[in-house]
Scaffold this active site. Structure first.
Site, PDB file in Angstrom:
ATOM      1  N   CYS A  48       0.779  -1.021  -0.347  1.00  0.00           N
ATOM      2  CA  CYS A  48       0.004   0.294   0.399  1.00  0.00           C
ATOM      3  C   CYS A  48       1.186   1.222   0.077  1.00  0.00           C
ATOM      4  CB  CYS A  48      -1.400   0.097   0.959  1.00  0.00           C
ATOM      5  SG  CYS A  48      -1.848   1.495   1.252  1.00  0.00           S
ATOM      6  N   CYS A 108      -1.659   5.966   6.634  1.00  0.00           N
ATOM      7  CA  CYS A 108      -2.621   4.940   7.513  1.00  0.00           C
ATOM      8  C   CYS A 108      -2.887   4.020   8.835  1.00  0.00           C
ATOM      9  CB  CYS A 108      -2.982   4.286   6.488  1.00  0.00           C
ATOM     10  SG  CYS A 108      -4.340   3.857   6.305  1.00  0.00           S
ATOM     11  N   CYS A 140      -2.755   0.218   9.184  1.00  0.00           N
ATOM     12  CA  CYS A 140      -1.990  -1.701   8.858  1.00  0.00           C
ATOM     13  C   CYS A 140      -0.734  -1.009   9.804  1.00  0.00           C
ATOM     14  CB  CYS A 140      -1.464  -1.946   7.690  1.00  0.00           C
ATOM     15  SG  CYS A 140      -2.750  -2.638   6.582  1.00  0.00           S
ATOM     16  N   CYS A 191      -7.870  -0.774   0.015  1.00  0.00           N
ATOM     17  CA  CYS A 191      -7.639  -0.829   0.964  1.00  0.00           C
ATOM     18  C   CYS A 191      -7.297  -2.396   0.537  1.00  0.00           C
ATOM     19  CB  CYS A 191      -8.674  -1.318   1.639  1.00  0.00           C
ATOM     20  SG  CYS A 191      -8.192  -2.099   3.590  1.00  0.00           S
ATOM     21  N   GLN A 238     -16.833 -12.468  13.292  1.00  0.00           N
ATOM     22  CA  GLN A 238     -15.267 -12.170  12.826  1.00  0.00           C
ATOM     23  C   GLN A 238     -14.991 -12.497  11.225  1.00  0.00           C
ATOM     24  OE1 GLN A 238     -12.857 -11.739  14.436  1.00  0.00           O
ATOM     25  NE2 GLN A 238     -13.228 -13.248  16.677  1.00  0.00           N
ATOM     26  N   TYR A 284     -20.586 -15.008  26.336  1.00  0.00           N
ATOM     27  CA  TYR A 284     -20.279 -13.840  25.327  1.00  0.00           C
ATOM     28  C   TYR A 284     -20.024 -13.902  23.959  1.00  0.00           C
ATOM     29  CZ  TYR A 284     -17.780 -11.734  29.715  1.00  0.00           C
ATOM     30  OH  TYR A 284     -17.252 -11.438  30.926  1.00  0.00           O
ATOM     31  N   GLU A 337     -25.660 -13.648  26.396  1.00  0.00           N
ATOM     32  CA  GLU A 337     -24.466 -12.031  25.908  1.00  0.00           C
ATOM     33  C   GLU A 337     -25.033 -11.702  26.157  1.00  0.00           C
ATOM     34  OE1 GLU A 337     -23.261 -10.104  23.913  1.00  0.00           O
ATOM     35  OE2 GLU A 337     -22.085 -12.208  23.537  1.00  0.00           O
ATOM     36  N   ASP A 369     -15.091 -15.795  25.406  1.00  0.00           N
ATOM     37  CA  ASP A 369     -14.404 -15.022  24.408  1.00  0.00           C
ATOM     38  C   ASP A 369     -15.017 -13.264  25.082  1.00  0.00           C
ATOM     39  OD1 ASP A 369     -13.925 -14.079  22.236  1.00  0.00           O
ATOM     40  OD2 ASP A 369     -14.844 -15.063  20.223  1.00  0.00           O
ATOM     41  N   CYS A 408      -9.334 -11.186  21.900  1.00  0.00           N
ATOM     42  CA  CYS A 408      -9.119  -9.820  20.832  1.00  0.00           C
ATOM     43  C   CYS A 408      -7.796  -9.432  21.695  1.00  0.00           C
ATOM     44  CB  CYS A 408     -10.067  -9.526  19.979  1.00  0.00           C
ATOM     45  SG  CYS A 408     -11.206  -8.525  21.453  1.00  0.00           S
ATOM     46  N   GLU A 455      -5.316 -12.457  17.499  1.00  0.00           N
ATOM     47  CA  GLU A 455      -6.242 -13.260  18.745  1.00  0.00           C
ATOM     48  C   GLU A 455      -5.508 -14.865  19.124  1.00  0.00           C
ATOM     49  OE1 GLU A 455      -9.762 -13.386  18.546  1.00  0.00           O
ATOM     50  OE2 GLU A 455      -9.376 -11.167  17.417  1.00  0.00           O
TER      51      GLU A 455
END
Length: 541
Positions: free
Chosen positions: A183, A189, A192, A279, A350, A384, A405, A469, A496, A531
């Site tokens: 990129c 940016c 990333c 992107c 995800q 979760y 949840e 999670d 995460c 993750e």
């Protein structure tokens, strides 16, 4: 102070005077002590300590010194941000340093000596460990787009109380792991952080970062209270994998004709937006739609047709079975192995369809593995649970599964997904995670003698797996206390944010659990995101 400010751009010495006066006024230091950190910016030339340049050409050092003097002479008052603190380094001062490590945000860490009598602050790129100069590790400087081991030239743009932020000017000694980013916007940016690294190097650092977090945040010891972290696992799809992006635009400015300046993502160094027409980590389908969406939004602004002209907005592009959807409330479907999940396009799910089956297999296999006595696991609690991914994926291996949840809409989606896939042994509860262990709602269990009902608090602990999670902030203390009291044979923890997972791991270990596996997952190549799947077994099982 006002006179110094007015003449600041004329000579470096005037700039020093302003710094000294401001410090004297604000902190009561002596003028001499306040003046000392920036004495290097007078017109006098000072010979840097030879020990600092054992492997760097003195010509380079002299050139850098001259560059710094020119920079300070050329800066006008308006060039320097009003809130810039000129201690310990001047605005846009150039430094040369070796990159030591990376933060878990993907930012490079350098350490440099504080300025004393030289316009150049450098650290020996090949230090002698017996040299007492290097006992003091130096002032920390953070900068993006670098790889540990590289020798770099950097430019200071912000000083904090204990560290400074800098931009990368030049890589003087590149790492053999450096690659050309795909990129053209990568340098600015914030989407990333790792496109300049070979994918193998990215995953090695993600593995290392997880281990460091378990040691530093979790207070655990590798090989004693946690096993060696497994190598980060990913697929070959390292670009064009992301099935959802959410670019932003800011409110149009009247002095610019009501036009939108940029549609994209925040910059690395600040909160301003960088315009992103394409992107490289989003799917090709999304990029095709992105062109259309951008053209339409720019036209709406130009013609005064924006729905909320006084505010900016976040756009949605989700790649699903129905195509690329831009309406948050539109229903979409997406496959995961032999299951189909239906959800609203704007809801969480995800976003790497290539890694999702791998992730699901790892969780299901860990959850259903026989306990320490070799007995089958029969009950599963999915905390979760979101739209029911892990609960529904595990259902055929358990007598009964319960998902909880706090998001009512997600629970409705999970129930709909159970019905869509013909799964009857899953129950979903809308409540905070800690409420699951005291739920009064009976659930149906499939047993050899037929169906039976059971309360969650009556699940057999030695045959129960709890899947966790949580969001980025990790598990609540209330939930963890309930989990310890419930005492399932196994906890399968997907996270995460390995930092909060490491924090929670410390509590689980203290509550009588043993960590048997730590598996980082590279769901988002080219970015710093990790993750991590960690398996806890209750001791004595």
């Amino acid at each position: 102070t006002n006179k110094a400010r007015a003449t600041m751009s004329s000579t470096p010495t005037a700039s020093i005077a302003m710094v000294a006066l401001l410090l004297l006024r604000s902190s009561g230091r002596s003028l001499c002590n306040a003046f000392q950190p920036h004495i290097a910016f007078s017109r006098r030339r000072h010979r840097p300590s030879a020990a600092l340049f054992s492997s760097i050409s003195k010509t380079i050092a002299q050139q850098l010194e001259e560059e710094n003097i020119k920079i300070q002479e050329s800066l006008a008052v308006n060039d320097i941000p009003r809130k810039f603190v000129p201690i310990p380094f001047a605005y846009h001062q150039l430094l040369i340093a070796k990159v030591e490590s990376l933060t878990n945000l993907g930012i490079g860490i350098c350490r440099v000596p504080l300025p004393s009598d030289s316009t150049v602050a450098m650290i020996d790129p090949h230090p002698d460990p017996t040299d007492v100069q290097h006992d003091n590790r130096g002032w920390v400087v953070f900068l993006p787009n670098v790889i540990p081991g590289e020798l770099v030239k950097l430019k200071i743009y912000r000083n904090h109380k204990s560290y400074s932020d800098a931009d990368l000017v030049e890589v003087l000694e590149p790492s053999p792991d450096r690659v050309e980013p795909r990129c053209s916007l990568f340098d600015v940016c914030g989407g990333c952080q790792y496109q300049h690294m070979a994918i193998e190097t990215q995953r090695q650092w993600k593995t290392r970062q997880v281990s460091e977090l378990y040691s530093r945040v979790g207070g655990l010891e590798e090989g004693v209270t946690y096993p060696t972290v497994l190598p980060a696992l990913g697929t070959d799809e390292t670009y064009h994998y992301r099935s959802k992006i959410t670019p932003h635009y800011e409110a149009p400015k009247k002095n610019q004709g009501g036009l939108i300046n940029a549609i994209g993502f925040k910059q690395k160094a600040n909160r301003r937006l960088v315009d992103v027409p394409y992107c490289h980590i989003a799917t090709e389908n999304i990029n095709e739609k992105l062109t259309e969406v951008r053209d339409a939004k720019f036209a709406e602004a130009k013609e005064g047709r924006l729905k909320r002209p006084s505010k900016g907005a976040t756009l949605l592009l989700r790649d699903a079975n129905e195509g690329v959807i831009t309406d948050n409330n539109e229903w979409v479907t997406t496959p995961v192995k032999d299951l189909t999940f239906r959800l609203k396009a704007g809801n969480f799910f995800q976003n790497n369809p290539y890694m999702l089956p791998v992730m699901d297999d790892l969780v299901v296999d860990a959850a259903r593995k026989p306990n320490g006595r070799g007995e089958a696991m029969s009950h599963l609690i999915d905390c979760y649970c979101g739209s029911g991914l892990f609960c529904l994926g595990s259902a055929k291996h358990f007598d009964v599964c319960v998902g909880i949840e706090v998001n009512d809409l997600a629970v409705q989606e999970a129930e709909g997904n159970a019905e869509l896939n013909g799964i009857t042994n899953c129950k979903f509860v809308s409540a905070s995670a800690e409420a699951i262990f005291e739920s009064e709602d009976p659930v149906v269990a499939q047993q050899d003698e037929g169906e039976t009902t059971i309360l969650v608090r009556d699940f057999p602990r030695e045959h129960t797996t709890v899947v966790v999670d949580p969001p980025r902030k990790g598990c609540s203390e209330e939930f963890l206390e309930q989990l310890y009291a419930f005492g399932p044979a196994r906890v399968v923890y997907m996270s995460c944010d390995p930092a909060t997972q490491a924090r929670d791991a410390k509590g689980l270990v203290g509550a009588g659990y043993e960590i048997t596996s730590i598996q980082p997952l590279d769901l988002f190549p080219q970015t710093r995101h990790i993750e991590c799947l960690t398996i806890f077994e209750r001791k004595g099982m």
